[in-house]
Design an enzyme around this catalytic site. Structure first.
Site, PDB file in Angstrom:
ATOM      1  N   GLU A 109      -4.503  10.921  29.627  1.00 33.63           N
ATOM      2  CA  GLU A 109      -5.737  10.118  30.341  1.00 33.63           C
ATOM      3  C   GLU A 109      -5.986   8.883  29.481  1.00 33.63           C
ATOM      4  O   GLU A 109      -6.320   9.850  28.905  1.00 33.63           O
ATOM      5  CB  GLU A 109      -6.676  10.843  31.486  1.00 33.63           C
ATOM      6  N   TYR A 121       0.420   3.558  24.109  1.00 33.19           N
ATOM      7  CA  TYR A 121       1.448   4.670  24.490  1.00 33.19           C
ATOM      8  C   TYR A 121       2.228   4.757  24.578  1.00 33.19           C
ATOM      9  O   TYR A 121       3.263   5.277  25.191  1.00 33.19           O
ATOM     10  CB  TYR A 121       1.002   5.990  25.858  1.00 33.19           C
TER      11      TYR A 121
END
Length: 151
Positions: A109, A121
């Site tokens: 998350e 990411y």
């Protein structure tokens, strides 16, 4: 200087330094000593690592590995070391560890407002997969769930 860079398994003696990075990185949402102690001593699914430059703590990453799923529980780089690719090195290390432990998928998350982390990411192939409403208590911010297949 980068020759002194080391990533190693976190031990109880690292907690004070890690808490400092946590407080600087996640005001209002930082983990406690009790949580970290539980994670590194009692949680057999948990794997935590610290990044050091010489004897200076640069960052921390933790994950749970359950069967073939890896979940990044937290990753933080000290504000003094941000913008120098340490986060990429630490995250890449965590992904390799997840693969070594047999994980087929990795998820995490990330704050909806943390565009810099989301970009990083994405470099590793993670894609958004959903939203967790008000996931972060501090400022009641949503989390974007991101994931990647590792195999």
């Amino acid at each position: 200087m980068v020759d002194d860079l080391l990533i190693r398994e976190m031990v109880e003696a690292d907690i004070d330094a890690v808490l400092e990075i946590e407080r600087d990185s996640f005001p209002g949402d930082a983990w406690t000593r009790k949580i970290y102690r539980h994670e590194i001593i009692e949680n057999h699914f948990a794997h935590y690592y610290v990044m050091l430059l010489g004897d200076i703590y640069v960052g921390v990453v933790g994950m749970w590995i359950v069967i073939d799923d890896a979940q990044i529980t937290n990753i933080a780089i000290s504000p003094h070391f941000r913008g120098r690719k340490f986060g990429e090195k630490l995250f890449g290390f965590a992904m390799q560890k997840a693969i070594q432990y047999g994980a087929k998928r990795l998820s995490l998350e990330v704050r909806k407002s943390n565009i810099i982390a989301q970009r990083m990411y994405r470099k590793f192939g993670l894609i958004p997969g959903g939203i967790r409403k008000n996931y972060y208590k501090y400022k009641q911010e949503d989390a974007i769930v991101m994931w990647v297949n590792l195999s």
